[in-house]
Design an enzyme around this catalytic site. Sequence first.
Site, PDB file in Angstrom:
ATOM      1  N   GLU A   1       0.895  -1.168   0.000  1.00 30.95           N
ATOM      2  CA  GLU A   1       0.000   0.000   0.000  1.00 30.95           C
ATOM      3  C   GLU A   1       0.927   1.210   0.000  1.00 30.95           C
ATOM      4  O   GLU A   1       1.503   1.560   1.030  1.00 30.95           O
ATOM      5  CB  GLU A   1      -0.884  -0.079   1.246  1.00 30.95           C
ATOM      6  CG  GLU A   1      -2.173   0.680   1.105  1.00 30.95           C
ATOM      7  CD  GLU A   1      -2.027   2.081   1.607  1.00 30.95           C
ATOM      8  OE1 GLU A   1      -1.756   2.974   0.767  1.00 30.95           O
ATOM      9  OE2 GLU A   1      -2.170   2.301   2.814  1.00 30.95           O
ATOM     10  N   LEU A   2       1.110   1.796  -1.189  1.00 36.63           N
ATOM     11  CA  LEU A   2       2.141   2.824  -1.362  1.00 36.63           C
ATOM     12  C   LEU A   2       1.521   4.215  -1.520  1.00 36.63           C
ATOM     13  O   LEU A   2       0.364   4.427  -1.181  1.00 36.63           O
ATOM     14  CB  LEU A   2       3.029   2.465  -2.554  1.00 36.63           C
ATOM     15  CG  LEU A   2       3.594   1.033  -2.533  1.00 36.63           C
ATOM     16  CD1 LEU A   2       4.409   0.765  -3.786  1.00 36.63           C
ATOM     17  CD2 LEU A   2       4.430   0.792  -1.297  1.00 36.63           C
TER      18      LEU A   2
ATOM     19  N   CYS B   1      -1.445   9.242   2.200  1.00 37.42           N
ATOM     20  CA  CYS B   1      -1.236   8.864   0.797  1.00 37.42           C
ATOM     21  C   CYS B   1      -2.406   9.291  -0.090  1.00 37.42           C
ATOM     22  O   CYS B   1      -2.264   9.356  -1.293  1.00 37.42           O
ATOM     23  CB  CYS B   1      -1.026   7.373   0.697  1.00 37.42           C
ATOM     24  SG  CYS B   1      -2.343   6.490   1.459  1.00 37.42           S
TER      25      CYS B   1
HETATM   26  N1  NDP Z   1       1.104   5.011   2.098  1.00 36.73           N
HETATM   27  C1  NDP Z   1       1.774   6.073   1.813  1.00 36.73           C
HETATM   28  O1  NDP Z   1       1.495   6.745   0.905  1.00 36.73           O
HETATM   29  C2  NDP Z   1       2.899   6.470   2.598  1.00 36.73           C
HETATM   30  C3  NDP Z   1       3.963   7.030   1.961  1.00 36.73           C
HETATM   31  N2  NDP Z   1       5.028   7.406   2.662  1.00 36.73           N
HETATM   32  C4  NDP Z   1       6.158   8.017   1.956  1.00 36.73           C
HETATM   33  O2  NDP Z   1       7.364   7.570   2.512  1.00 36.73           O
HETATM   34  C5  NDP Z   1       8.094   8.652   3.055  1.00 36.73           C
HETATM   35  C6  NDP Z   1       8.791   8.282   4.333  1.00 36.73           C
HETATM   36  O3  NDP Z   1       7.861   7.853   5.326  1.00 36.73           O
HETATM   37  P1  NDP Z   1       8.116   6.551   6.175  1.00 36.73           P
HETATM   38  O4  NDP Z   1       7.111   6.247   7.180  1.00 36.73           O
HETATM   39  O5  NDP Z   1       9.473   6.679   6.721  1.00 36.73           O
HETATM   40  O6  NDP Z   1       7.896   5.490   5.049  1.00 36.73           O
HETATM   41  P2  NDP Z   1       8.951   4.488   4.441  1.00 36.73           P
HETATM   42  O7  NDP Z   1       8.349   3.906   3.244  1.00 36.73           O
HETATM   43  O8  NDP Z   1      10.280   5.111   4.353  1.00 36.73           O
HETATM   44  O9  NDP Z   1       9.038   3.368   5.604  1.00 36.73           O
HETATM   45  C7  NDP Z   1       7.907   2.589   5.988  1.00 36.73           C
HETATM   46  C8  NDP Z   1       8.393   1.455   6.874  1.00 36.73           C
HETATM   47  O10 NDP Z   1       9.257   0.596   6.123  1.00 36.73           O
HETATM   48  C9  NDP Z   1      10.477   0.414   6.839  1.00 36.73           C
HETATM   49  N3  NDP Z   1      11.573   0.069   5.936  1.00 36.73           N
HETATM   50  C10 NDP Z   1      12.500   0.888   5.369  1.00 36.73           C
HETATM   51  N4  NDP Z   1      13.333   0.172   4.580  1.00 36.73           N
HETATM   52  C11 NDP Z   1      12.934  -1.121   4.645  1.00 36.73           C
HETATM   53  C12 NDP Z   1      13.391  -2.327   4.050  1.00 36.73           C
HETATM   54  N5  NDP Z   1      14.430  -2.363   3.221  1.00 36.73           N
HETATM   55  N6  NDP Z   1      12.749  -3.470   4.345  1.00 36.73           N
HETATM   56  C13 NDP Z   1      11.695  -3.467   5.175  1.00 36.73           C
HETATM   57  N7  NDP Z   1      11.211  -2.355   5.770  1.00 36.73           N
HETATM   58  C14 NDP Z   1      11.811  -1.182   5.508  1.00 36.73           C
HETATM   59  C15 NDP Z   1      10.638   1.739   7.563  1.00 36.73           C
HETATM   60  O11 NDP Z   1      11.597   1.688   8.579  1.00 36.73           O
HETATM   61  P3  NDP Z   1      12.717   2.862   8.687  1.00 36.73           P
HETATM   62  O12 NDP Z   1      11.998   4.065   9.155  1.00 36.73           O
HETATM   63  O13 NDP Z   1      13.736   2.333   9.607  1.00 36.73           O
HETATM   64  O14 NDP Z   1      13.268   3.116   7.321  1.00 36.73           O
HETATM   65  C16 NDP Z   1       9.213   1.958   8.065  1.00 36.73           C
HETATM   66  O15 NDP Z   1       8.913   1.148   9.177  1.00 36.73           O
HETATM   67  C17 NDP Z   1       7.055   9.738   3.231  1.00 36.73           C
HETATM   68  O16 NDP Z   1       7.607  11.012   3.238  1.00 36.73           O
HETATM   69  C18 NDP Z   1       6.151   9.489   2.072  1.00 36.73           C
HETATM   70  O17 NDP Z   1       6.619  10.057   0.890  1.00 36.73           O
HETATM   71  C19 NDP Z   1       5.058   7.231   4.006  1.00 36.73           C
HETATM   72  C20 NDP Z   1       3.988   6.733   4.692  1.00 36.73           C
HETATM   73  C21 NDP Z   1       2.810   6.283   4.023  1.00 36.73           C
HETATM   74  O1  3PG Z   2      -6.806   7.380   5.932  1.00 37.11           O
HETATM   75  C1  3PG Z   2      -5.981   6.482   5.832  1.00 37.11           C
HETATM   76  O2  3PG Z   2      -6.104   5.368   6.389  1.00 37.11           O
HETATM   77  C2  3PG Z   2      -4.736   6.773   5.087  1.00 37.11           C
HETATM   78  O3  3PG Z   2      -4.821   7.812   4.245  1.00 37.11           O
HETATM   79  C3  3PG Z   2      -4.121   5.598   4.527  1.00 37.11           C
HETATM   80  O4  3PG Z   2      -2.870   5.482   5.041  1.00 37.11           O
HETATM   81  P1  3PG Z   2      -1.582   5.920   4.167  1.00 37.11           P
HETATM   82  O5  3PG Z   2      -1.656   7.350   4.030  1.00 37.11           O
HETATM   83  O6  3PG Z   2      -0.407   5.531   4.988  1.00 37.11           O
HETATM   84  O7  3PG Z   2      -1.637   5.060   3.001  1.00 37.11           O
END
Ligand code: NDP
Ligand code: 3PG
Length: 491
Positions: free
Chosen positions: A261-262, A296
């Site tokens: 879920e990116l 996201c």
């Molecule tokens: N769903 C979405 O759209 C989201 C997008 N993001 C994006 O990501 C950016 C950073 O946010 P963040 O929460 O740090 O999200 P990340 O994608 O950087 O990290 C999410 C989780 O994955 C872990 N992780 C990092 N590298 C690995 C790996 N190689 N294998 C397994 N797990 C790993 C992180 O740990 P660690 O912190 O140690 O790297 C954290 O627990 C945001 O600024 C945004 O752009 C973030 C949150 C939600």
């Molecule tokens: O409302 C939500 O649950 C979020 O927007 C979804 O989580 P995410 O931003 O980490 O994907």
Amino acid sequence: MSIARSMLQLKSHFPLYLGGKPIFNAGSCFSVKDKYTNKVATIVSSATSQQIDEAIMFASGSERELRGVPLYERKNILNTIVEKLKERFEEMSQYITVETGKPIKISRVEMLRAIDTFTLASEEVQRLHGYTERYDYSSTNTGVRGRVERFPRGLVSCITPFNFPVNLIAHKIAPAIAVGCPFVVKPSPKTPVSALVLGEILAETSLLEKSWSILPCKNSLAPLFVEDPRIKMVSFTGGLEVGMAIKRSAVNSVSTSLTLELGGDAATIIDDYDLDLNKLADTLLFAGMYQSGQSCISLQRLFVHENKYSQLLKLLVEKAQKLAIGDPLNVNTMISPLITMDAAVKVEELVQDAIERGAKCHCGGKRKDSLYYPTILTDVPKESRLSQEEAFGPVIYVEKFKDWKKVIERVNSSRFGLQAGIYTDNVFKIEYAFNNLEVGGVVVNAPCASRADAQPYGGIKDSGFGREGLKSAMEEMTEVKTMLMKNIDKY
Ligand SMILES: NC(=O)C1=CN([C@@H]2O[C@H](COP(=O)(O)OP(=O)(O)OC[C@H]3O[C@@H](n4cnc5c(N)ncnc54)[C@H](OP(=O)(O)O)[C@@H]3O)[C@@H](O)[C@H]2O)C=CC1
Ligand SMILES: O=C(O)[C@H](O)COP(=O)(O)O
């Protein structure tokens, strides 16, 4: 209700949970900062590689026993969690605000949603039915019937980001408990406190101890939560870059299932019809600015019909400048610091790049430490980084359109495809959008940033694959087994 920072009571040290038991790692810890004051709020135990290995061994060794747990017991566990979340509602809301920096009123909404998520799981427990069917549609299968049932995949590795530190974990562990999958959780090291409080709650239920662990750890150990062949499913929420790295390493084992879920650069389209633009501007601003845009599905791209464009833009800019900025523990605050200085600098770079390429900045466009000011842009060129990347900050850019089919293609021109919102009173346009928008979800009469925790939720294209939402996640965490029966009616 606002909270005085001096009233906050956070324990000085949180243990990790290994095989359901709290463990204080005196020699392996890290600090968690209050994201508003930037001061250390508490210390958490950090898992070692041996502890992660042990947790995986315990959990994978408990797969069979967990599968045998009756449904009423699973419901009991989920309902107990719901009761404890209600009891600790205010305390946990405050932890969320301290470790994420998001406004307390938004943290309280996250807690309400987490309660819903576990409640929905407790209801779905008994709805995951199998089915039977007849295969004697052909003479080659005379007398053959099938019985099809879903079985838990086994150990689920839950890797979560910082932005919803309770509810995004709930979306992984509630369905795992419902279907009988053991799990290990790797919370974001930026926000591990709420996850460990969830651990305190789980430890007070009858959930089989060995079947679960919550293990904050340093980044270099994160791949252990993906590459181990004893892990049957990786459920990840986070950014594109990490998602791609996980996809590459999870394919080491043929049978590892994966949900990603990116991110996204979610869009909303406003058609030309009778709308209360004043109210709409408030709703759209909330969609782009809540928790400072760190979601996201946060509104990043707004497409407005040319007949409404000038009036709506004016309202958005006026209202954005009035959003309350400040201490997230103040109940009126809407905009607070981003999770890190790096995150704010990244937003600054994206906006700056767009402006240098010709975008017009109507308000905001500036940073103070990790705070980024609510920003409205127009004329953002397609070749700018903001047009191609997820901002994950309080930034909305507005474009005008006149043709419905063309604006749908404009939304689709993104590499991402999570959710899109549409406002129109024309049923044929709604149908056209639903059929043609390249996203996992279309929201009608509300912005893209709308999620019901029960809905199948997830994206296509670079927004990932697989679906969360209780029923969907339970399906993802189980696999179908078929019993073929021949002539069983011949007694
Ligand atoms: N769903 C979405 O759209 C989201 C997008 N993001 C994006 O990501 C950016 C950073 O946010 P963040 O929460 O740090 O999200 P990340 O994608 O950087 O990290 C999410 C989780 O994955 C872990 N992780 C990092 N590298 C690995 C790996 N190689 N294998 C397994 N797990 C790993 C992180 O740990 P660690 O912190 O140690 O790297 C954290 O627990 C945001 O600024 C945004 O752009 C973030 C949150 C939600
Ligand atoms: O409302 C939500 O649950 C979020 O927007 C979804 O989580 P995410 O931003 O980490 O994907």
